[in-house]
Structure formats: structure tokens, C-alpha cells
Design a protein around this motif. Structure first.
Motif, PDB file in Angstrom:
ATOM      1  N   GLY A 122      72.991  66.011  56.080  1.00 32.61           N
ATOM      2  CA  GLY A 122      72.081  64.904  56.351  1.00 32.61           C
ATOM      3  C   GLY A 122      72.714  63.768  57.121  1.00 32.61           C
ATOM      4  N   GLY A 123      72.044  62.610  57.049  1.00 30.49           N
ATOM      5  CA  GLY A 123      72.363  61.436  57.836  1.00 30.49           C
ATOM      6  C   GLY A 123      73.813  61.007  57.892  1.00 30.49           C
ATOM      7  N   LEU A 181      70.957  48.549  62.309  1.00 26.99           N
ATOM      8  CA  LEU A 181      69.514  48.332  62.310  1.00 26.99           C
ATOM      9  C   LEU A 181      68.786  49.559  61.780  1.00 26.99           C
ATOM     10  CD1 LEU A 181      67.090  46.567  63.042  1.00 26.99           C
ATOM     11  CD2 LEU A 181      67.177  47.552  65.332  1.00 26.99           C
ATOM     12  N   GLY A 182      69.206  50.733  62.222  1.00 24.53           N
ATOM     13  CA  GLY A 182      68.581  51.973  61.759  1.00 24.53           C
ATOM     14  C   GLY A 182      68.725  52.172  60.258  1.00 24.53           C
ATOM     15  N   ASN A 183      69.868  51.792  59.707  1.00 25.69           N
ATOM     16  CA  ASN A 183      70.062  51.915  58.261  1.00 25.69           C
ATOM     17  C   ASN A 183      69.212  50.925  57.489  1.00 25.69           C
ATOM     18  OD1 ASN A 183      71.833  54.091  57.796  1.00 25.69           O
ATOM     19  ND2 ASN A 183      73.537  52.891  58.578  1.00 25.69           N
ATOM     20  N   ALA A 184      68.832  49.836  58.127  1.00 23.13           N
ATOM     21  CA  ALA A 184      68.005  48.838  57.454  1.00 23.13           C
ATOM     22  C   ALA A 184      66.525  49.230  57.453  1.00 23.13           C
ATOM     23  CB  ALA A 184      68.178  47.476  58.121  1.00 23.13           C
ATOM     24  N   LEU A 185      66.147  50.147  58.322  1.00 25.43           N
ATOM     25  CA  LEU A 185      64.757  50.585  58.416  1.00 25.43           C
ATOM     26  C   LEU A 185      64.549  51.841  57.577  1.00 25.43           C
ATOM     27  CD1 LEU A 185      64.316  50.169  62.278  1.00 25.43           C
ATOM     28  CD2 LEU A 185      63.474  48.636  60.489  1.00 25.43           C
ATOM     29  N   PRO A 186      63.332  52.052  57.096  1.00 24.06           N
ATOM     30  CA  PRO A 186      63.082  53.267  56.300  1.00 24.06           C
ATOM     31  C   PRO A 186      63.078  54.526  57.155  1.00 24.06           C
ATOM     32  CG  PRO A 186      61.063  51.985  56.573  1.00 24.06           C
ATOM     33  CD  PRO A 186      62.164  51.179  57.185  1.00 24.06           C
ATOM     34  N   GLY A 187      63.417  55.640  56.543  1.00 23.14           N
ATOM     35  CA  GLY A 187      63.386  56.927  57.215  1.00 23.14           C
ATOM     36  C   GLY A 187      64.779  57.456  57.499  1.00 23.14           C
ATOM     37  N   PRO A 188      64.849  58.708  57.944  1.00 21.86           N
ATOM     38  CA  PRO A 188      66.138  59.343  58.214  1.00 21.86           C
ATOM     39  C   PRO A 188      66.842  58.713  59.411  1.00 21.86           C
ATOM     40  CG  PRO A 188      64.336  60.935  58.343  1.00 21.86           C
ATOM     41  CD  PRO A 188      63.725  59.599  58.136  1.00 21.86           C
ATOM     42  N   ILE A 189      68.131  58.491  59.263  1.00 21.73           N
ATOM     43  CA  ILE A 189      68.914  57.856  60.320  1.00 21.73           C
ATOM     44  C   ILE A 189      69.010  58.744  61.558  1.00 21.73           C
ATOM     45  CG2 ILE A 189      71.171  58.656  59.489  1.00 21.73           C
ATOM     46  CD1 ILE A 189      70.408  55.214  61.034  1.00 21.73           C
ATOM     47  N   ALA A 190      69.031  60.053  61.382  1.00 20.99           N
ATOM     48  CA  ALA A 190      69.190  60.965  62.525  1.00 20.99           C
ATOM     49  C   ALA A 190      68.037  60.815  63.513  1.00 20.99           C
ATOM     50  CB  ALA A 190      69.287  62.405  62.041  1.00 20.99           C
ATOM     51  N   THR A 191      66.826  60.759  63.030  1.00 20.65           N
ATOM     52  CA  THR A 191      65.692  60.654  63.951  1.00 20.65           C
ATOM     53  C   THR A 191      65.615  59.261  64.582  1.00 20.65           C
ATOM     54  OG1 THR A 191      64.232  60.162  62.078  1.00 20.65           O
ATOM     55  CG2 THR A 191      64.327  62.445  62.840  1.00 20.65           C
ATOM     56  N   LYS A 192      66.028  58.245  63.850  1.00 25.98           N
ATOM     57  CA  LYS A 192      66.006  56.884  64.420  1.00 25.98           C
ATOM     58  C   LYS A 192      67.045  56.749  65.521  1.00 25.98           C
ATOM     59  CE  LYS A 192      66.162  55.280  60.247  1.00 25.98           C
ATOM     60  NZ  LYS A 192      66.296  54.438  59.064  1.00 25.98           N
ATOM     61  N   LEU A 193      68.259  57.243  65.277  1.00 19.43           N
ATOM     62  CA  LEU A 193      69.292  57.175  66.307  1.00 19.43           C
ATOM     63  C   LEU A 193      68.932  58.047  67.512  1.00 19.43           C
ATOM     64  CD1 LEU A 193      72.667  57.184  64.329  1.00 19.43           C
ATOM     65  CD2 LEU A 193      71.731  55.345  65.732  1.00 19.43           C
ATOM     66  N   ALA A 194      68.390  59.226  67.252  1.00 15.68           N
ATOM     67  CA  ALA A 194      67.992  60.109  68.354  1.00 15.68           C
ATOM     68  C   ALA A 194      66.909  59.443  69.199  1.00 15.68           C
ATOM     69  CB  ALA A 194      67.507  61.452  67.815  1.00 15.68           C
ATOM     70  N   ALA A 195      65.930  58.842  68.550  1.00 18.21           N
ATOM     71  CA  ALA A 195      64.852  58.181  69.291  1.00 18.21           C
ATOM     72  C   ALA A 195      65.396  57.014  70.102  1.00 18.21           C
ATOM     73  CB  ALA A 195      63.771  57.708  68.330  1.00 18.21           C
ATOM     74  N   TYR A 196      66.251  56.214  69.500  1.00 19.24           N
ATOM     75  CA  TYR A 196      66.794  55.048  70.209  1.00 19.24           C
ATOM     76  C   TYR A 196      67.613  55.481  71.428  1.00 19.24           C
ATOM     77  CZ  TYR A 196      70.050  51.479  71.580  1.00 19.24           C
ATOM     78  OH  TYR A 196      70.802  50.636  72.339  1.00 19.24           O
ATOM     79  N   ILE A 197      68.548  56.402  71.207  1.00 17.55           N
ATOM     80  CA  ILE A 197      69.438  56.797  72.300  1.00 17.55           C
ATOM     81  C   ILE A 197      68.667  57.574  73.369  1.00 17.55           C
ATOM     82  CG2 ILE A 197      71.472  58.167  72.904  1.00 17.55           C
ATOM     83  CD1 ILE A 197      72.542  57.350  70.054  1.00 17.55           C
ATOM     84  N   GLY A 198      67.778  58.460  72.948  1.00 16.11           N
ATOM     85  CA  GLY A 198      66.952  59.187  73.915  1.00 16.11           C
ATOM     86  C   GLY A 198      66.103  58.240  74.747  1.00 16.11           C
ATOM     87  N   ASN A 226      64.606  63.769  69.743  1.00 21.29           N
ATOM     88  CA  ASN A 226      64.117  63.993  68.383  1.00 21.29           C
ATOM     89  C   ASN A 226      63.801  65.456  68.117  1.00 21.29           C
ATOM     90  OD1 ASN A 226      64.105  61.913  66.444  1.00 21.29           O
ATOM     91  ND2 ASN A 226      62.687  60.760  67.716  1.00 21.29           N
ATOM     92  N   ILE A 227      63.179  66.111  69.067  1.00 17.35           N
ATOM     93  CA  ILE A 227      62.902  67.545  68.886  1.00 17.35           C
ATOM     94  C   ILE A 227      64.215  68.305  68.743  1.00 17.35           C
ATOM     95  CG2 ILE A 227      62.081  69.624  70.079  1.00 17.35           C
ATOM     96  CD1 ILE A 227      59.767  67.875  71.178  1.00 17.35           C
ATOM     97  N   ALA A 228      65.188  67.972  69.587  1.00 19.41           N
ATOM     98  CA  ALA A 228      66.469  68.680  69.549  1.00 19.41           C
ATOM     99  C   ALA A 228      67.221  68.454  68.246  1.00 19.41           C
ATOM    100  CB  ALA A 228      67.335  68.251  70.729  1.00 19.41           C
ATOM    101  N   VAL A 229      67.185  67.243  67.704  1.00 12.27           N
ATOM    102  CA  VAL A 229      67.936  66.976  66.483  1.00 12.27           C
ATOM    103  C   VAL A 229      67.240  67.560  65.252  1.00 12.27           C
ATOM    104  CG1 VAL A 229      67.049  64.711  65.710  1.00 12.27           C
ATOM    105  CG2 VAL A 229      69.462  65.222  65.488  1.00 12.27           C
ATOM    106  N   VAL A 230      65.923  67.691  65.302  1.00  8.97           N
ATOM    107  CA  VAL A 230      65.177  68.202  64.149  1.00  8.97           C
ATOM    108  C   VAL A 230      65.065  69.726  64.168  1.00  8.97           C
ATOM    109  CG1 VAL A 230      62.891  68.212  63.087  1.00  8.97           C
ATOM    110  CG2 VAL A 230      63.905  66.064  63.791  1.00  8.97           C
ATOM    111  N   MET A 231      64.964  70.317  65.352  1.00  7.50           N
ATOM    112  CA  MET A 231      64.739  71.755  65.463  1.00  7.50           C
ATOM    113  C   MET A 231      65.772  72.601  64.722  1.00  7.50           C
ATOM    114  SD  MET A 231      64.516  74.240  68.801  1.00  7.50           S
ATOM    115  CE  MET A 231      63.440  73.163  69.687  1.00  7.50           C
TER     116      MET A 231
END
Length: 193
Positions: free
Chosen positions: A20-21, A50-67, A80-85
Motif C-alpha cells: 500500500g501507500g 498535502l496528499g497525506n492530509a487529504l482523505p483517500g489513498p496516497i498512491a492515487t493522489k500522488l499519481a493524479a497530481y504528478i500526471g 491513475n489507471i497505470a498505478v491502480v491497474m
């Protein structure tokens, strides 16, 4: 080409981020800061906080931000598709295998061996962020007090990490607001004089 690089980088993070995260954060850092240089160390640290302060999985938040940072909304979607798939595909496949062979010594040993690796990766990343936070702190006393209070709250008082982060954010917001108002008041008094 950039979309393919985004897909490959985040797919690798999804494949190797076992647990996980927290285990994915060093992988994000390696791919996005060190290898592709999509973000700087400071940007990564800020967005991780910032991502850790927001709800939800860190992986999808970081992927969305960087993407998004690299290629806008399409980049965020690809990342996000690549990190979740791989997580979804591996979870379906591995759960079948683990449930079938969970008591086999090899499988049990493999699962147990991953724990120390995760601990070392997380420890190294924590040390790096502690060093960056210490160097970037406006006052060493304030940084020391924040660190001590965080350790006290997490370890001694056994507060939930989300609560500690929320309190820290509220305190930081209040202090920054007070500091800006104080500076503006001082500037206006000097301007009037």
C-alpha cells in the motif's frame, strides 16, 4: 512518448508497491523525482504532505497530481489507471494463490520477508524528509517543538495520525495567518510613519 513514460513509471510503482501507500512513496520518489525529474524534491515533499492530509489513498493522489503536472487531465488519468491497474489485477490473481497455498512454508516466508524491506524503505524516506524539513525550517526551535509534539501525540498519547496531521494543519494555518497579519500591520505602521 510522455504518456507511455507516465504509464510505465506508474505501472512499475503499482507492481512493486506491495503493502500500500507507505511502501509506494519511495517508489514515487525514485520514478518521479530521481529518474524522470517530473517534480523537484521540494514539490514532492509538499504534495506528499498535502496528499497525506487529504482523505483517500496516497498512491492515487500522488499519481493524479504528478500526471496532471506532466500532461494535464489526460496525464492524471493515465497515471491513475497505470498505478491502480496492477494492484487490481495482482490482487485478483494473488488472492487466489495465497488462499490456496497460505500455509505453505515458502509462501509464508515470502510474505514475512517483505515486512523488513518495507520498514527500511519507510525509514530511509522518513530520514530524508526529516533532513529536508530541518534544513527548510525557518526556526530550528519551532521544528524541534513540532517534532517533539508529533512524537508525543503519536507514540505516548497514541493519537490517530490523521488527527495529528489535522491539528498540525490547523495550527500552521492559524500561525501563518497571525504572522501575515502581524507583518501587514507592521508594514502599514512603517508606511504611515
Amino acid at each position: 512518448m510522455v504518456y507511455w513514460q507516465l504509464f510505465v513509471a506508474f505501472f512499475r510503482i503499482g507492481i512493486f508497491g506491495f503493502g500500500g501507500g507507505p511502501t509506494m512513496v519511495p517508489l514515487f520518489h525514485t520514478e518521479c523525482v530521481k529518474k524522470y525529474k517530473w517534480v523537484t524534491d521540494d514539490d514532492f515533499a509538499d504534495n506528499l504532505a498535502l496528499g497525506n492530509a487529504l482523505p483517500g489513498p496516497i498512491a492515487t493522489k500522488l499519481a493524479a497530481y504528478i500526471g496532471y503536472r506532466v500532461k494535464g487531465w489526460k496525464g492524471a488519468l493515465v497515471a491513475n489507471i497505470a498505478v491502480v491497474m496492477p494492484v487490481v489485477l495482482l490482487m485478483i490473481g494473488l488472492l487466489q494463490v495465497i488462499y490456496r497455498y497460505k500455509d505453505a512454508p515458502g509462501v509464508y516466508g515470502m510474505i514475512q520477508a517483505i515486512g523488513p524491506v518495507i520498514a527500511v524503505m519507510t525509514g530511509v524516506m522518513t530520514w530524508e524528509f526529516l533532513q529536508k524539513g530541518w534544513q527548510g525550517a525557518s526556526t530550528k526551535t519551532g521544528a524541534s517543538i513540532s517534532l517533539a509534539l508529533s512524537v508525543l501525540a503519536l507514540i505516548i498519547l497514541d493519537l490517530h495520525p490523521g488527527l495529528v496531521v489535522g491539528i498540525a494543519l490547523l495550527f500552521s494555518f492559524a500561525y501563518t495567518t497571525w504572522s501575515i497579519r502581524k507583518r501587514k500591520k507592521k508594514d502599514s505602521e512603517e508606511g504611515a510613519a
